[in-house]
Design a protein around this motif. Structure first.
Motif, short mmCIF file in Angstrom:
data_model
loop_
_atom_site.label_atom_id
_atom_site.label_comp_id
_atom_site.label_asym_id
_atom_site.label_seq_id
_atom_site.Cartn_x
_atom_site.Cartn_y
_atom_site.Cartn_z
N ARG A 70 0.82 -1.25 -0.11
CA ARG A 70 -0.06 0.00 0.02
C ARG A 70 0.96 1.22 -0.08
N SER A 71 2.02 1.44 0.84
CA SER A 71 2.98 2.40 0.72
C SER A 71 3.51 2.63 -0.47
N LEU A 72 4.15 1.51 -1.05
CA LEU A 72 4.99 1.52 -2.23
C LEU A 72 4.01 2.05 -3.44
N THR A 73 2.60 1.76 -3.48
CA THR A 73 1.79 2.16 -4.29
C THR A 73 1.44 3.45 -4.39
N THR A 74 1.26 3.89 -2.93
CA THR A 74 0.85 5.50 -2.74
C THR A 74 2.16 6.19 -3.42
N GLU A 75 3.20 5.90 -3.04
CA GLU A 75 4.47 6.64 -3.30
C GLU A 75 4.79 6.70 -4.81
N LEU A 76 4.34 5.58 -5.52
CA LEU A 76 4.60 5.31 -6.88
C LEU A 76 3.58 6.45 -7.83
N ILE A 77 2.50 6.42 -7.17
CA ILE A 77 1.25 7.14 -7.86
C ILE A 77 1.78 8.74 -7.61
N ARG A 78 2.32 8.93 -6.29
CA ARG A 78 2.42 10.20 -5.96
C ARG A 78 3.66 10.97 -6.88
N HIS A 79 4.73 9.90 -6.86
CA HIS A 79 6.18 10.66 -7.73
C HIS A 79 6.24 10.21 -8.90
N GLY A 80 5.43 9.01 -9.37
CA GLY A 80 5.73 8.61 -10.89
C GLY A 80 7.00 7.63 -10.92
N ARG A 81 7.71 7.57 -10.01
CA ARG A 81 8.96 6.95 -10.27
C ARG A 81 9.68 6.49 -9.10
N ILE A 82 9.78 5.40 -8.59
CA ILE A 82 10.76 4.82 -7.36
C ILE A 82 11.36 3.90 -7.61
N THR A 83 12.57 3.87 -6.71
CA THR A 83 13.56 2.72 -6.58
C THR A 83 13.33 1.77 -5.56
N THR A 84 13.30 0.66 -5.81
CA THR A 84 13.11 -0.44 -5.04
C THR A 84 13.89 -1.75 -5.48
N THR A 85 13.69 -2.82 -4.52
CA THR A 85 14.44 -4.15 -5.19
C THR A 85 13.27 -4.88 -6.24
N LEU A 86 14.12 -5.48 -7.06
CA LEU A 86 13.38 -6.16 -8.22
C LEU A 86 12.05 -7.06 -7.85
N ALA A 87 12.21 -7.52 -6.57
CA ALA A 87 11.13 -8.56 -6.25
C ALA A 87 9.84 -7.51 -5.92
N ARG A 88 10.32 -6.54 -5.07
CA ARG A 88 9.19 -5.85 -4.74
C ARG A 88 8.54 -5.14 -5.82
N ALA A 89 9.40 -4.74 -6.73
CA ALA A 89 8.79 -4.07 -8.07
C ALA A 89 7.83 -5.02 -8.81
N LYS A 90 8.20 -6.21 -9.05
CA LYS A 90 7.41 -6.91 -9.72
C LYS A 90 6.19 -7.52 -8.96
N VAL A 91 6.07 -7.19 -7.77
CA VAL A 91 4.72 -7.49 -6.81
C VAL A 91 3.91 -6.26 -7.04
N LEU A 93 -9.96 4.74 -2.48
CA LEU A 93 -9.76 5.14 -1.22
C LEU A 93 -9.51 4.22 -0.06
N GLY A 94 -9.79 2.92 -0.21
CA GLY A 94 -9.67 2.03 0.98
C GLY A 94 -8.10 1.35 0.80
N TYR A 95 -7.47 1.63 -0.15
CA TYR A 95 -6.41 0.96 -0.49
C TYR A 95 -5.01 1.84 -0.42
N ILE A 96 -5.30 3.15 -1.20
CA ILE A 96 -4.11 4.21 -1.23
C ILE A 96 -4.28 5.04 -0.07
N TYR A 97 -3.39 5.71 0.70
CA TYR A 97 -3.19 6.15 1.86
C TYR A 97 -3.73 7.54 1.72
N ASP A 98 -3.52 8.30 0.83
CA ASP A 98 -3.65 9.68 0.37
C ASP A 98 -5.02 9.92 -0.20
#
Length: 116
Positions: free
Chosen positions: A22-43, A67-72
């Motif tokens: 949920r937090s990674l999804t929120t940050e990816l939608i907010r910033h458009g691009r994030i760096t994370t591990t490959l396994a997390r990125a695939k999920v 709204l129930g999934y994304i934090y913001d």
């Protein structure tokens, strides 16, 4: 046996895994691009694509689900405003995963995941 178990557990209990995604999804939608591990990125890819598909649908139940999934809350409203115009003619594949150099501390495979 793990036959037909397609979910990657990321070495975390279910509640921690859900909070992480949920937090990674929120940050990816907010910033458009994030760096994370490959396994997390695939999920993360499948979760983000579900949220964008809900935003393209644009109905009230879809908005409540997002709204129930994304934090913001403001981020959800912005997503529902932009998604139909940005991804209207695209049938899927809203994210791109780029492999980068391994992490220095533990040599784990890193990736950049971004919205197309």
């Amino acid at each position: 046996m793990r036959h037909r178990c397609r979910i990657n557990k990321l070495s975390k209990p279910a509640d921690q895994r859900r909070a992480l995604l949920r937090s990674l999804t929120t940050e990816l939608i907010r910033h458009g691009r994030i760096t994370t591990t490959l396994a997390r990125a695939k999920v993360l890819r499948s979760e983000v694509e579900k949220m964008i598909t809900l935003a393209k649908e644009g109905s009230l139940p879809a908005r409540r689900q997002a709204l129930g999934y994304i934090y913001d809350k403001q981020l959800v409203h912005a997503l529902f405003e932009q998604a139909p115009t940005r991804y209207g003619n695209r049938q899927g594949g809203y994210t791109r995963i780029l492999h980068t150099i391994p992490r220095r501390g533990d040599n784990s495979k890193m990736a950049i995941i971004e919205l197309v």
